[in-house]
Design an enzyme around this catalytic site. Structure first.
Site, short mmCIF file in Angstrom:
data_model
loop_
_atom_site.label_atom_id
_atom_site.label_comp_id
_atom_site.label_asym_id
_atom_site.label_seq_id
_atom_site.Cartn_x
_atom_site.Cartn_y
_atom_site.Cartn_z
N SER A 91 0.85 -1.10 0.04
CA SER A 91 0.20 0.01 -0.06
C SER A 91 0.88 1.50 -0.09
O SER A 91 0.24 2.41 0.17
CB SER A 91 -0.97 0.09 1.17
N THR A 193 -1.42 3.40 3.57
CA THR A 193 -0.85 4.41 4.01
C THR A 193 0.12 4.31 5.28
O THR A 193 -0.50 3.68 6.44
CB THR A 193 -1.85 5.59 4.31
N THR A 211 1.75 7.01 0.41
CA THR A 211 0.82 5.81 -0.20
C THR A 211 0.79 5.60 -1.22
O THR A 211 0.99 6.54 -2.28
CB THR A 211 -0.84 6.09 0.55
N ARG A 221 -6.89 9.20 -9.85
CA ARG A 221 -7.40 9.55 -8.42
C ARG A 221 -6.63 9.76 -7.40
O ARG A 221 -5.33 9.16 -7.52
CB ARG A 221 -8.13 8.11 -7.89
N THR A 244 -5.37 7.66 8.10
CA THR A 244 -5.11 6.23 7.41
C THR A 244 -6.64 5.79 6.92
O THR A 244 -7.60 6.35 7.79
CB THR A 244 -4.64 5.23 8.03
N GLY A 245 -6.90 5.27 5.88
CA GLY A 245 -8.19 4.85 5.45
C GLY A 245 -8.71 5.33 4.23
O GLY A 245 -7.92 5.82 3.55
#
Ligand code: GLY
Length: 340
Positions: A91, A193, A211, A221, A244-245
């Site tokens: 990631s 991330t 990330t 994106r 994060t997320g």
């Protein structure tokens, strides 16, 4: 021999030389269990905190940098370069999962205690976007460069262009193409991330965030991670926060900036993270993203307290300080994955 209080005091005054070695060892289960909550009331510096298990080796590198006389900004850059360069980390950086066109596109930002910041987004072919972000901060009149412009800038600064799509990531992408369903999965095995926050020996706060973004995202994106105020924010008078997320949810709510504002109003880092996660939940509970929504924050304040909180279970973070060394802690959370 100096006791621990003297040691910390000397560190605070900046009298520790480069030969001083801080302990940054893995702690035992008993020591880890002794960390009953995600807040720490003792003024505490230096301090490094970073997201997920890849934060553990990243913290070690950052700590080593501080030991060798580096500043906080040196430390966070050195720290997050570890997962960026690790092909097993899926990631971040090299080995990160690609977008739906099979392209690895990277986002990163960095911020120092004087509120200088630099950022790159939609950068391809450069293994260490965090170092390019630092160059943007230090060598340009801008904060953010994107895409082809960011790549040309990196090349002009001597960065090497290389293929970041590993055979493993290419294989996973081809498997994903069979169904082509976009559903981000963010959990303890499949995290996203690395965000890192640090207080250095001088008490100055720095942060970094990097990330490869959401796997199978649309080409072009950009998530929260390169956006100052969303993926990362700090105010050296108050503290710092990082996310994060699912980036879309963090951008919608200016997540990290809001966590810092909560600390400015007197909340502890853990409380501030929780308040903003609750806000994100309220804004998203009827949203199409709710099915797979995960967000988490880490935060530190000027006193060296720290905390973390996530919407759903399974978020952990690495903490390193002189008192307890380097360890993983589980963040408290609002709900399990079964709950809606
Ligand atoms: N938090 C990383 C991303 O959404 O891209």
């Amino acid at each position: 021999m100096a006791n621990r209080r003297d040691f910390i005091k000397k560190t605070a005054l900046g009298t520790i030389g480069v030969s001083t070695v801080f302990s940054c060892k893995e702690v035992t289960k008993e020591e880890q269990n002794a960390v009953a909550s995600t807040t720490n009331s003792t003024p505490n510096k230096p301090l490094i905190i970073s997201t997920w298990k890849h934060g553990f080796p990243a913290n070690e590198a950052a700590w080593k940098t501080l030991n060798e006389g580096g500043t906080g900004i040196d430390a966070v850059e050195a720290g997050v370069r570890i997962p960026e360069g690790d092909p097993k980390e899926r990631s971040v950086g090299y080995g990160g999962l690609p977008d739906r066109e099979g392209k690895v596109t990277l986002d990163a930002c960095i911020m120092d205690h004087n509120s200088n910041c630099g950022s790159v987004a939609f950068l391809q072919g450069i293994k260490h976007p965090i170092s390019v972000a630092r160059k943007v901060m230090e060598d340009t009149p801008h904060v953010m460069l994107t895409g082809e412009g960011a790549l040309q800038f990196a090349l002009s600064k001597g960065f090497k262009e290389e293929n970041l799509l590993t055979p493993e990531s290419e294989k996973d992408w081809k498997k994903w193409l069979e169904k082509s369903k976009y559903k981000p999965v963010i959990n303890i095995e499949n995290h996203d991330t690395i965000s890192m926050l640090a207080i250095d020996n001088n008490g100055n706060i720095s942060g970094a965030c990097t990330t490869s973004g959401a796997a199978w995202k649309m080409h072009g994106r950009v998530g929260d991670s390169p956006i100052i105020g969303a993926g990362l924010f700090l105010d050296n008078e108050v503290g710092a926060a990082a996310a994060t997320g699912l980036g879309e949810a963090v951008i919608r709510t200016a997540g990290s900036a809001m966590v810092v504002e909560q600390m400015r109003m007197g909340k502890s880092p853990a409380e501030a993270c929780k308040i903003i996660v609750e806000r994100i939940y309220e804004k998203h509970k009827n949203h199409r993203d709710m099915e797979y929504l995960q967000v988490g924050f880490i935060a530190i304040n000027k006193q060296g307290e720290y905390g973390g909180y996530s919407l759903r279970s399974g978020f952990d973070f690495a903490v390193c300080d002189t008192e307890k060394g380097n360890r993983m802690e589980d963040a408290q959370f609002k709900m399990t994955w079964d709950a809606q």
